[in-house]
Motif scaffolding. Sequence first.
Motif, PDB file in Angstrom:
ATOM      1  N   MET A 245      -4.808  -3.018  36.963  1.00  0.00           N
ATOM      2  CA  MET A 245      -6.168  -2.509  36.354  1.00  0.00           C
ATOM      3  C   MET A 245      -6.532  -2.891  35.172  1.00  0.00           C
ATOM      4  O   MET A 245      -5.454  -3.491  34.470  1.00  0.00           O
ATOM      5  CB  MET A 245      -6.308  -1.019  36.431  1.00  0.00           C
ATOM      6  CG  MET A 245      -5.226  -0.475  35.321  1.00  0.00           C
ATOM      7  SD  MET A 245      -5.450   1.232  35.027  1.00  0.00           S
ATOM      8  CE  MET A 245      -4.495   1.862  33.899  1.00  0.00           C
ATOM      9  N   LYS A 246      -7.553  -3.068  34.493  1.00  0.00           N
ATOM     10  CA  LYS A 246      -7.773  -3.413  33.133  1.00  0.00           C
ATOM     11  C   LYS A 246      -7.364  -2.178  32.516  1.00  0.00           C
ATOM     12  O   LYS A 246      -8.016  -0.913  32.386  1.00  0.00           O
ATOM     13  CB  LYS A 246      -9.230  -4.092  32.892  1.00  0.00           C
ATOM     14  CG  LYS A 246      -9.488  -3.908  31.351  1.00  0.00           C
ATOM     15  CD  LYS A 246      -8.760  -5.042  30.552  1.00  0.00           C
ATOM     16  CE  LYS A 246      -9.297  -5.499  29.108  1.00  0.00           C
ATOM     17  NZ  LYS A 246      -9.291  -4.533  28.203  1.00  0.00           N
ATOM     18  N   PRO A 247      -6.169  -2.143  31.389  1.00  0.00           N
ATOM     19  CA  PRO A 247      -5.837  -1.054  30.809  1.00  0.00           C
ATOM     20  C   PRO A 247      -6.977  -0.572  29.590  1.00  0.00           C
ATOM     21  O   PRO A 247      -7.444  -1.627  29.130  1.00  0.00           O
ATOM     22  CB  PRO A 247      -4.411  -1.420  30.108  1.00  0.00           C
ATOM     23  CG  PRO A 247      -3.966  -2.604  31.096  1.00  0.00           C
ATOM     24  CD  PRO A 247      -5.159  -3.141  31.390  1.00  0.00           C
ATOM     25  N   PRO A 248      -6.959   0.761  29.431  1.00  0.00           N
ATOM     26  CA  PRO A 248      -7.820   0.984  28.110  1.00  0.00           C
ATOM     27  C   PRO A 248      -7.232   0.669  26.965  1.00  0.00           C
ATOM     28  O   PRO A 248      -5.938   0.823  26.788  1.00  0.00           O
ATOM     29  CB  PRO A 248      -7.995   2.519  28.496  1.00  0.00           C
ATOM     30  CG  PRO A 248      -6.899   3.076  29.194  1.00  0.00           C
ATOM     31  CD  PRO A 248      -6.466   1.857  29.920  1.00  0.00           C
ATOM     32  N   GLN A 249      -7.933   0.846  25.528  1.00  0.00           N
ATOM     33  CA  GLN A 249      -7.645   0.674  24.388  1.00  0.00           C
ATOM     34  C   GLN A 249      -6.592  -0.676  24.394  1.00  0.00           C
ATOM     35  O   GLN A 249      -5.631  -0.684  23.747  1.00  0.00           O
ATOM     36  CB  GLN A 249      -6.896   1.728  24.014  1.00  0.00           C
ATOM     37  CG  GLN A 249      -7.505   3.067  23.522  1.00  0.00           C
ATOM     38  CD  GLN A 249      -6.629   4.178  23.370  1.00  0.00           C
ATOM     39  OE1 GLN A 249      -6.487   5.118  24.095  1.00  0.00           O
ATOM     40  NE2 GLN A 249      -6.196   4.201  22.234  1.00  0.00           N
ATOM     41  N   LEU A 250      -7.195  -1.704  24.846  1.00  0.00           N
ATOM     42  CA  LEU A 250      -6.472  -3.199  24.885  1.00  0.00           C
ATOM     43  C   LEU A 250      -7.422  -4.078  24.576  1.00  0.00           C
ATOM     44  O   LEU A 250      -8.371  -4.139  25.493  1.00  0.00           O
ATOM     45  CB  LEU A 250      -5.795  -3.281  26.343  1.00  0.00           C
ATOM     46  CG  LEU A 250      -5.190  -4.828  26.537  1.00  0.00           C
ATOM     47  CD1 LEU A 250      -4.152  -4.870  25.390  1.00  0.00           C
ATOM     48  CD2 LEU A 250      -4.526  -4.801  27.873  1.00  0.00           C
ATOM     49  N   LEU A 251      -7.426  -4.626  23.457  1.00  0.00           N
ATOM     50  CA  LEU A 251      -8.370  -5.816  23.162  1.00  0.00           C
ATOM     51  C   LEU A 251      -7.556  -7.254  22.556  1.00  0.00           C
ATOM     52  O   LEU A 251      -6.422  -7.097  22.253  1.00  0.00           O
ATOM     53  CB  LEU A 251      -9.307  -5.258  21.871  1.00  0.00           C
ATOM     54  CG  LEU A 251     -10.103  -4.016  22.219  1.00  0.00           C
ATOM     55  CD1 LEU A 251     -10.811  -3.707  21.120  1.00  0.00           C
ATOM     56  CD2 LEU A 251     -11.192  -4.482  23.549  1.00  0.00           C
ATOM     57  N   HIS A 252      -8.245  -8.138  22.749  1.00  0.00           N
ATOM     58  CA  HIS A 252      -7.888  -9.476  22.117  1.00  0.00           C
ATOM     59  C   HIS A 252      -8.677  -9.919  21.150  1.00  0.00           C
ATOM     60  O   HIS A 252      -9.930  -9.762  21.023  1.00  0.00           O
ATOM     61  CB  HIS A 252      -7.525 -10.389  23.336  1.00  0.00           C
ATOM     62  CG  HIS A 252      -8.769 -11.032  23.585  1.00  0.00           C
ATOM     63  ND1 HIS A 252      -9.805 -10.674  24.607  1.00  0.00           N
ATOM     64  CD2 HIS A 252      -9.407 -12.527  23.124  1.00  0.00           C
ATOM     65  CE1 HIS A 252     -10.691 -11.357  24.446  1.00  0.00           C
ATOM     66  NE2 HIS A 252     -10.564 -12.684  23.969  1.00  0.00           N
TER      67      HIS A 252
END
Length: 134
Positions: free
Chosen positions: A26-33
């Motif tokens: 899944m796309k984890p929350p609180q994760l940005l680039h």
Amino acid sequence: MIGILVLTHEDLGDHMIRCASHVVGMKPPQLLHLSVFPQDDPDAVLTRAREMIKQLDSGDGVLVLSDMCGATPCNIASRLTQPGKVECIAGVNLPMLVRVLTYRNEPLPVVIEKGLSGGQCGVMHIGTEPCHAN
């Protein structure tokens, strides 16, 4: 939950997040680039990074993962550091990213230790036998 910002050259962080999302399912929350391109003004990137840190921090802190120590993304990351609140690790690789995603509900010092060990243990010489994930 520890927020995670992947701060890298060009689109490396975006691609790493997509790969890690595949691995964890899944796309984890609180994760940005945040990407840094050759034409970017480092001070403008720093301003954007600070905004993203605020967005990612739910009160447990933020871990910034950068690609290469001494390069512009890492130098920007070092300017974000606030001991105990915003911490940085250089040398991000996929095993490190997956490890910090797995342990991000732990306190920030534990997530740092798990990220470092995951990154280091994920680098190995392999032979003809299949590898198995740890």
